[in-house]
Design an enzyme around this catalytic site. Structure first.
Site, PDB file in Angstrom:
ATOM      1  N   GLU A 443       0.739   8.936   4.808  1.00 18.05           N
ATOM      2  CA  GLU A 443       0.692  10.390   5.634  1.00 18.05           C
ATOM      3  C   GLU A 443       1.162   9.944   6.968  1.00 18.05           C
ATOM      4  O   GLU A 443       1.063   9.742   7.844  1.00 18.05           O
ATOM      5  CB  GLU A 443      -0.967  10.203   6.009  1.00 18.05           C
TER       6      GLU A 443
HETATM    7  C1  LIG Z   1      -1.648   5.795  -2.805  1.00 17.70           C
HETATM    8  C2  LIG Z   1      -0.546   6.484  -2.174  1.00 17.70           C
HETATM    9  C3  LIG Z   1      -0.855   8.433  -1.922  1.00 17.70           C
HETATM   10  C4  LIG Z   1      -0.122   8.546  -2.270  1.00 17.70           C
HETATM   11  N1  LIG Z   1      -0.945   9.957  -1.777  1.00 17.70           N
HETATM   12  C5  LIG Z   1       0.427  11.214  -1.639  1.00 17.70           C
HETATM   13  C6  LIG Z   1       0.082  12.242  -1.436  1.00 17.70           C
HETATM   14  O1  LIG Z   1      -0.426  12.416  -1.711  1.00 17.70           O
HETATM   15  N2  LIG Z   1       1.495  13.208  -1.332  1.00 17.70           N
HETATM   16  C7  LIG Z   1       2.742  12.674  -0.984  1.00 17.70           C
HETATM   17  O2  LIG Z   1       3.643  13.532  -0.922  1.00 17.70           O
HETATM   18  N3  LIG Z   1       2.620  11.568  -0.800  1.00 17.70           N
HETATM   19  C8  LIG Z   1       1.440  10.535  -0.632  1.00 17.70           C
HETATM   20  N4  LIG Z   1       1.856   9.115  -1.027  1.00 17.70           N
HETATM   21  C9  LIG Z   1       3.608   8.877  -0.533  1.00 17.70           C
HETATM   22  C10 LIG Z   1       3.237   7.937   0.949  1.00 17.70           C
HETATM   23  O3  LIG Z   1       2.893   8.754   2.002  1.00 17.70           O
HETATM   24  C11 LIG Z   1       4.386   6.801   1.581  1.00 17.70           C
HETATM   25  O4  LIG Z   1       4.883   6.025   0.513  1.00 17.70           O
HETATM   26  C12 LIG Z   1       5.125   6.638   2.761  1.00 17.70           C
HETATM   27  O5  LIG Z   1       5.099   8.467   3.540  1.00 17.70           O
HETATM   28  C13 LIG Z   1       5.813   6.207   3.536  1.00 17.70           C
HETATM   29  O6  LIG Z   1       7.344   6.286   2.184  1.00 17.70           O
HETATM   30  P1  LIG Z   1       7.766   5.322   1.605  1.00 17.70           P
HETATM   31  O7  LIG Z   1       6.977   4.635   0.067  1.00 17.70           O
HETATM   32  O8  LIG Z   1       8.624   6.235   0.041  1.00 17.70           O
HETATM   33  O9  LIG Z   1       8.163   4.860   2.305  1.00 17.70           O
HETATM   34  P2  LIG Z   1       9.477   4.491   2.988  1.00 17.70           P
HETATM   35  O10 LIG Z   1       9.748   5.575   3.282  1.00 17.70           O
HETATM   36  O11 LIG Z   1      10.628   4.008   2.428  1.00 17.70           O
HETATM   37  O12 LIG Z   1       9.826   3.223   4.389  1.00 17.70           O
HETATM   38  C14 LIG Z   1       9.333   2.431   3.813  1.00 17.70           C
HETATM   39  C15 LIG Z   1       9.384   0.913   5.301  1.00 17.70           C
HETATM   40  O13 LIG Z   1      10.792   1.668   6.517  1.00 17.70           O
HETATM   41  C16 LIG Z   1       9.981   2.203   7.670  1.00 17.70           C
HETATM   42  N5  LIG Z   1      10.891   3.239   8.277  1.00 17.70           N
HETATM   43  C17 LIG Z   1      10.764   4.269   7.283  1.00 17.70           C
HETATM   44  N6  LIG Z   1      11.435   5.136   8.642  1.00 17.70           N
HETATM   45  C18 LIG Z   1      11.498   4.583   9.694  1.00 17.70           C
HETATM   46  C19 LIG Z   1      11.966   4.406  11.249  1.00 17.70           C
HETATM   47  N7  LIG Z   1      12.417   5.597  11.082  1.00 17.70           N
HETATM   48  N8  LIG Z   1      11.946   3.671  12.143  1.00 17.70           N
HETATM   49  C20 LIG Z   1      11.852   2.171  11.282  1.00 17.70           C
HETATM   50  N9  LIG Z   1      10.318   2.086  10.825  1.00 17.70           N
HETATM   51  C21 LIG Z   1      10.913   3.092   9.239  1.00 17.70           C
HETATM   52  C22 LIG Z   1       8.372   2.492   6.967  1.00 17.70           C
HETATM   53  O14 LIG Z   1       7.516   3.461   8.374  1.00 17.70           O
HETATM   54  C23 LIG Z   1       7.709   1.416   6.242  1.00 17.70           C
HETATM   55  O15 LIG Z   1       7.316   0.291   6.482  1.00 17.70           O
HETATM   56  C24 LIG Z   1       1.049   8.400  -0.974  1.00 17.70           C
HETATM   57  C25 LIG Z   1       1.031   6.649  -1.483  1.00 17.70           C
HETATM   58  C26 LIG Z   1       0.614   6.062  -1.871  1.00 17.70           C
HETATM   59  C27 LIG Z   1       1.109   4.410  -2.413  1.00 17.70           C
END
Ligand SMILES: Cc1cc2nc3c(=O)[nH]c(=O)nc-3n(C[C@H](O)[C@H](O)[C@H](O)COP(=O)(O)OP(=O)(O)OC[C@H]3O[C@@H](n4cnc5c(N)ncnc54)[C@H](O)[C@@H]3O)c2cc1C
Length: 598
Positions: A443
């Site tokens: 989220e």
């Molecule tokens: C168990 C689980 C359930 C989920 N359920 C859903 C769902 O129902 N629907 C859905 O659509 N998604 C879902 N997700 C996805 C989840 O919302 C994303 O994993 C999350 O938003 C982070 O995206 P990412 O994993 O691609 O990380 P990334 O976006 O690749 O981020 C990696 C790191 O970089 C940091 N970062 C990125 N950009 C910035 C910035 N501008 N400044 C500082 N730091 C930054 C982030 O904070 C993080 O620490 C789920 C994930 C999991 C693991």
């Protein structure tokens, strides 16, 4: 196996004694008939359901997890989940705060929030299936066409169908502007949607005859980035003319994740191969429409951690009273026993009180925020609606990030209370830690929440909403500052309130010359803001308790509330001093680090 007792007394305290929820709701015509007895009775029933039906399948659901049949793309949830969901639907719980026009019971969100806290304590993984359905309801209610509302809302309200939010793709999580899923318009007004979504919670399961997926995708002529994203409703089974599920839509689960926690919730890879969907809202305005669901989900995720904090605390407290190890440093306390219960040791109490303070502060904040939501949506006075909406916008990233960071700390300290036994599955303590960890990530990660708070909600509106919060805090300080018995709560709060404006302005100025300064300070800033809000609420709670005690009320609940508030101000609130130092430490020690991070 862990047990759970719904914290009904504290919920009643927050609703009735702290927030005066009934009077505030009665000012809203839609809630004119709300009364405290009915609210309490509903919460009591919900508590029975959570503790009696959902808690018993938490530990087993974690051990069993979900199973994918790759041939048929079907997912089976752990034993008992489907039957519990059936009971939930039969009890009418999905409809509690939904619009009566679509079969809802029209009760306030604040009640739903309390119900969800209890469900989350009982079993976060199970509760996610229902939470996402409610989120899909809210998004379609706000942005769906009349036809979409007619087809989908009654089924989501009754709980017959569940919902999902499909945002994330393998190469795009935080940065949704990168998403690639495509939507091709068809002559009949529908769209064929093709792409891959990952990490979709509750994306496939065996509870319901249909699943309503809300999917973000791009139209062929869409502008690049986040301005070119549209929202579509894509049912698992296409709807027949009478609205019943018909032909299977090609949106299928191709994999489920094996993950750290929430094992009972299916985290799905979904493949869309020309799946039929209809547009929700306007083309290219999908992110805005989805924000209804995302904002609700952010508050919901804070509530997940609140639930876990409460249940972890309850079980750790019981264990600490029972487990005998060592003697108290000041001499034996349980002389008839071979050792004292570990609750005599100051550090064990510190761990327990940390969780208790985070649960009670979190409950006050989440409930306040839900009451503001009711006002923002339904109050007859436009200014009251706007003020409430602004405050919810400011508080949402705090609820999401502060409560989930606190929830991880709390479940972790509660596990520590168990010693080695906390590391063993059957106590349930380690499951709470694992389940709580995801709440800081999904989220919008807590970093993203911090950037949203400082960048958008504070600096972009020149601190206007923050000033309104500041005015409420000032009013409390003025009213209670003269009261000597409140000094231990009001003085630290006034101290932080005094420094907070300068602190915010300083970071804002630095950010104007170098935007990376905002990124460098945001996480610490959010924690300070979280404590400012908790401090305000704890001071108000202490004031209620002191008044009751002064009036001769001997209910030990009030003494307990005061002791928790004292602990909070003495042991947790002071971290704001360090956080303000680190927030001011500037960006150079982070970005001028090429050698260190080579
Ligand atoms: C168990 C689980 C359930 C989920 N359920 C859903 C769902 O129902 N629907 C859905 O659509 N998604 C879902 N997700 C996805 C989840 O919302 C994303 O994993 C999350 O938003 C982070 O995206 P990412 O994993 O691609 O990380 P990334 O976006 O690749 O981020 C990696 C790191 O970089 C940091 N970062 C990125 N950009 C910035 C910035 N501008 N400044 C500082 N730091 C930054 C982030 O904070 C993080 O620490 C789920 C994930 C999991 C693991």
């Amino acid at each position: 196996m862990p047990s759970y007792t719904p914290p009904l007394r504290d919920m009643q305290f927050v609703l009735h004694e702290l927030l005066g929820a009934v009077d505030q709701l009665k000012a809203i015509p839609r809630y004119a008939d709300v009364d405290a007895e009915t609210m309490d009775a509903v919460l009591e029933e919900a508590g029975k359901f959570a503790a009696g039906v959902i808690t018993p399948i938490n530990l087993s659901g974690d051990a069993e997890g979900c199973t994918l049949d790759k041939t048929h793309h079907t997912v089976t949830a752990p034993k008992g989940f489907k039957e519990a969901y059936q009971q939930y639907v039969e009890g009418g719980w999905p409809a509690l705060s939904c619009d009566p026009q679509y079969g809802g019971q029209g009760q306030p969100m604040v009640m739903n929030t309390c119900v969800f806290e209890m469900l989350n304590s009982a079993n976060q993984a199970w509760t996610m299936y229902t939470g996402l359905a409610h989120g899909a309801y809210a998004a379609l209610h706000a942005h769906g066409s009349d036809m979409q509302k007619k087809l989908y809302l009654p089924k989501l309200v009754s709980g017959e169908w569940t919902g999902t939010m499909c945002l994330t793709e393998p190469h795009c999580g935080t940065d949704l502007g990168l998403l690639r899923t495509k939507a091709e318009p068809q002559p009949d007004g529908t769209y064929k949607i093709t792409g891959s979504k990952i990490f979709i919670s509750a994306g496939e399961h065996d509870f319901a005859p249909n699943i309503v997926h809300l999917v973000l995708a791009r139209l062929p002529d869409a502008p690049k980035g986040s301005k070119g994203i549209s929202l579509f409703v894509v049912p698992k089974f296409k709807l027949k003319a009478d609205g019943s599920p018909g032909e299977r839509n090609p949106i299928v689960c191709t994999g489920i994740e094996h993950k750290m926690g929430i094992h009972g919730n299916a985290t799905c890879q979904l493949s869309l191969d020309g799946a039929e969907g209809t547009l929700v809202g306007e083309p290219n305005k999908g992110l805005m429409a989805m924000f209804v669901m995302m904002n609700g989900a952010r508050l919901g995720v804070g509530n997940q951690s609140l639930g876990l904090t409460e249940v972890a605390y309850q079980n750790a407290l019981a264990y600490a009273k029972d487990r005998l190890q060592m003697r108290s440093l000041s001499g034996p306390k349980a002389k008839d026993k071979p050792a004292d219960p570990i609750i005599v040791h100051p550090d064990v109490r510190k761990m327990l009180l940390t969780a208790k303070a985070y649960a009670e502060g979190g409950r006050a904040l989440a409930t306040w925020c839900a009451l503001l939501l009711d006002q923002a949506e339904h109050h007859p006075d436009q200014k009251t609606r706007q003020d409430a909406d602004d405050m919810v916008a400011l508080l949402t990233p705090i609820v999401k990030a502060f409560l989930t960071d606190n929830g991880f700390t709390a479940t972790n300290t509660c596990m520590q209370v168990y010693g080695g036994h906390g590391y063993i599955h059957e106590t349930g303590a380690e499951q709470f830690v694992r389940d709580a960890r995801i709440n800081m990530i999904y989220e919008g990660t807590n970093t993203v929440q911090a950037l949203d708070l400082l960048g958008r909600k504070v600096l972009l509106n020149q601190g206007a909403t923050l000033k309104k919060l500041g005015a409420q805090i000032e009013a409390l300080i003025r009213a209670e500052g003269v009261n000597e018995s409140m000094a231990e709560f009001i003085n630290p709060l006034a101290g932080l309130a005094d420094k907070f404006t300068k602190f915010t302005t300083e970071i804002g100025f630095k950010g104007m010359t170098n935007p990376d300064e905002v990124g460098a300070a945001a996480t610490d800033f959010l924690r300070v803001a979280g404590h400012l809000v908790f401090g305000y609420l704890f001071a108000r709670m202490a004031s209620v308790a002191l008044k009751q005690i002064a009036a001769g009320n001997a209910d030990p609940f009030y003494a307990a509330k005061l002791q928790t508030a004292r602990f909070y101000f003495a042991r947790l609130f002071p971290e704001t001093a360090t956080l303000m130092i680190t927030a001011r430490a500037g960006v150079a020690n982070l970005l001028d680090t090429e050698a260190a991070l080579a």
